[in-house]
Design a protein around this motif. Sequence first.
Motif, PDB file in Angstrom:
ATOM      1  N   ARG A 184       0.839  -1.210   0.000  1.00 49.95           N
ATOM      2  CA  ARG A 184       0.000   0.000   0.000  1.00 49.95           C
ATOM      3  C   ARG A 184       0.868   1.251   0.000  1.00 49.95           C
ATOM      4  O   ARG A 184       0.631   2.200  -0.761  1.00 49.95           O
ATOM      5  CB  ARG A 184      -0.890   0.027   1.249  1.00 49.95           C
ATOM      6  N   THR A 206     -11.169   5.153  -2.075  1.00 51.67           N
ATOM      7  CA  THR A 206     -10.467   4.279  -1.148  1.00 51.67           C
ATOM      8  C   THR A 206     -11.372   3.839  -0.007  1.00 51.67           C
ATOM      9  O   THR A 206     -12.247   4.592   0.430  1.00 51.67           O
ATOM     10  CB  THR A 206      -9.209   4.967  -0.576  1.00 51.67           C
ATOM     11  N   TYR A 208      -9.790   2.735   2.746  1.00 49.10           N
ATOM     12  CA  TYR A 208      -8.923   2.975   3.899  1.00 49.10           C
ATOM     13  C   TYR A 208      -8.973   4.455   4.242  1.00 49.10           C
ATOM     14  O   TYR A 208      -8.471   5.291   3.487  1.00 49.10           O
ATOM     15  CB  TYR A 208      -7.481   2.578   3.582  1.00 49.10           C
ATOM     16  N   ASP A 210      -7.390   6.070   6.492  1.00 49.78           N
ATOM     17  CA  ASP A 210      -6.087   6.693   6.730  1.00 49.78           C
ATOM     18  C   ASP A 210      -5.479   7.176   5.418  1.00 49.78           C
ATOM     19  O   ASP A 210      -4.664   8.098   5.406  1.00 49.78           O
ATOM     20  CB  ASP A 210      -5.147   5.718   7.442  1.00 49.78           C
ATOM     21  N   GLU A 211      -5.887   6.564   4.278  1.00 52.89           N
ATOM     22  CA  GLU A 211      -5.393   7.020   2.984  1.00 52.89           C
ATOM     23  C   GLU A 211      -6.007   8.361   2.588  1.00 52.89           C
ATOM     24  O   GLU A 211      -5.416   9.101   1.798  1.00 52.89           O
ATOM     25  CB  GLU A 211      -5.660   5.969   1.910  1.00 52.89           C
ATOM     26  N   GLU A 325     -10.877   9.651  10.106  1.00 58.00           N
ATOM     27  CA  GLU A 325     -11.806   8.554  10.358  1.00 58.00           C
ATOM     28  C   GLU A 325     -12.838   8.921  11.409  1.00 58.00           C
ATOM     29  O   GLU A 325     -14.016   8.553  11.297  1.00 58.00           O
ATOM     30  CB  GLU A 325     -11.025   7.305  10.781  1.00 58.00           C
ATOM     31  N   PHE A 555      -5.987  -5.178   7.084  1.00 56.05           N
ATOM     32  CA  PHE A 555      -6.271  -3.961   7.828  1.00 56.05           C
ATOM     33  C   PHE A 555      -5.573  -4.074   9.183  1.00 56.05           C
ATOM     34  O   PHE A 555      -6.029  -4.791  10.073  1.00 56.05           O
ATOM     35  CB  PHE A 555      -7.778  -3.780   8.028  1.00 56.05           C
TER      36      PHE A 555
END
Length: 606
Positions: A184, A206, A208, A210-211, A325, A555
């Motif tokens: 990643r 995405t 994710y 955090d991305e 998040e 994850f």
Amino acid sequence: MTMLEDQEGRPLLQAVDLRVVFKPKSDHPVVALNNLNLRVEARSVTGLVGPDGAGKTTCLRLAAGLLVPQAGSMHVLGHDVVHEADLIRPRVGYMPQQFGLYEDLTVQENLNLYADLQGVPMSLRQEQFARLLDMTDLVKFTDRRSGQLSGGMKQKLGLACCLVKVPELLILDEPTVGVDPVSRRDIWRIVYQLVDEKGLGVVVSTAYLDEAERCNNVVVMHKGSKLAEGTPKSFYSRVSGRVFVAAPQPPQTARMLHGEVLQRSDVVDASIQSGMVRTVFSKNSPVLTNDVAETHSSPIEGESEKKTLRTIPKDSLVPVTPRFEDVFVDMLQQDGTVIEKPLLAAPDEDTVKQTRPVAVKNAPAIVVSSLLKQFGTFTAVRDISFTVHRGEIFGLLGANGAGKTTTFRMLCGLLKASGGEIHVAGNDMRKTPSKTRSRIGYMAQKFSLYQQFTVKQNLRFYGKAYGLHRAQLQQRLDWALREFDMEDRKDVITQSLPAGFKQRLAMAAAMLHEPEILFLDEPTSGADPLARREFWARINKFAREGVTVIVTTHFMEEAEYCDHLLIMAQGQQLAAGTPAQIREYAVSEKTPEPTIEDAFIQLAES
């Protein structure tokens, strides 16, 4: 003039009041996009985030010239996607979720093919191929068939194929799903190297969150509309002063505290981070005004009285800086999307014994010793040993190609071991695997239920396959529909279910026969953040009821929910222990409180 100079001063992509409806003439039309406005600039990365069904993929397909809207407009590189799609496609790089690599072709042959398709002159290929192979760390694998590559290497090859002709706009639809943290990071390094060197614009969806922090601009989508847009940090003020972490007080574990916190009505979100429980409280929470969080009661399933859950002393809560998040979940909760919160209080021991009478308290559920698996001359797994106790959640982690899925399949009896010992639920899997299969549940990485069956038909089929009949089968069907909140969807064709409900159905099928041990192979891959939270709440609930859970995941934040972890590399054990013990590998002056992902990358690179 460079290829981007003619776009100077105007966006690479601009959408105005886009509307897309699938099956518009049916009784149940699906509004995929509703009055969406979007702008993507050159030399920047724009991220699209949102739950399943938000419209992210539809938006990206429009930008790639693969769909047309019913209303509104979209211009890409100055051209209309409806009338000038042929002018757009050669100038855009598009990587869908399932990129079309040819698995019988080698890495080099795939690059050659895509260069042919995109009309790259022979004189430019050698230099471009060398650059792409270097960027993706695939130099040593040019002669390997793409079907034999690990998941992360396939994704990087797919990205390289999109870039054999450098695009002006790069469109990436969840490019890092199912990819380990090291790969990643490599994919994002490649993206920003292209942005810096070539000045192209990137739009990426995405799963994710955090991305999202890596993007220059973030668009939050929900139900086909845009909820909000801005830089990642511009969202933080929304939850400022409402985000705290709390440490569990022994003998309480982080997982126990997390389960209790989730049941509070004033909690918007709760997750486990570095052994602490991270909590986002609602604006009217007493935690924000009183010295002690008020006692909160919640009915326990099957009981008429209420049980009081643990209070949270305010002095145990430490305020922390918000992250994207936290904002994302708060935003969707306010928009009416509610995360399922299965009750996590531990049942009475007598209840567990009645439900699973074959289990023996404190006896190991799985014992593995010197496990070996060879495919011809290739050793996929070598000298792996571990023990998993009843009611534990045990995580198998590793980079793509580390051997964890092979190990997983041997534990389930789907693959025969070449050497060593495997005892599952007291049975020798190498000698009598059939005795064990009725006592385990299995949820595959790829959705494996029958798409043309209804929810109830799938459950009935799998119930019979597990040996359930008549009254017992009906009882378990009723339980599954109620437990996984699918009673109002029991007659829906599985293919038309949202991704989150497909995931619920797959887990319900695996749990129908009340297994002692539940095997979950990357169960949340591709799931949106809300679905992942709901899924892990259910896993925790089953573990508290005595079910042993074996899970593989990419994850790393999910690894925090495990009691013990085994990290593999090149078929061998790299590290093993509790999440706290694993995190110790990455403690340094620079990262005094590392995450599991920090430790994973540290171990993988060492």
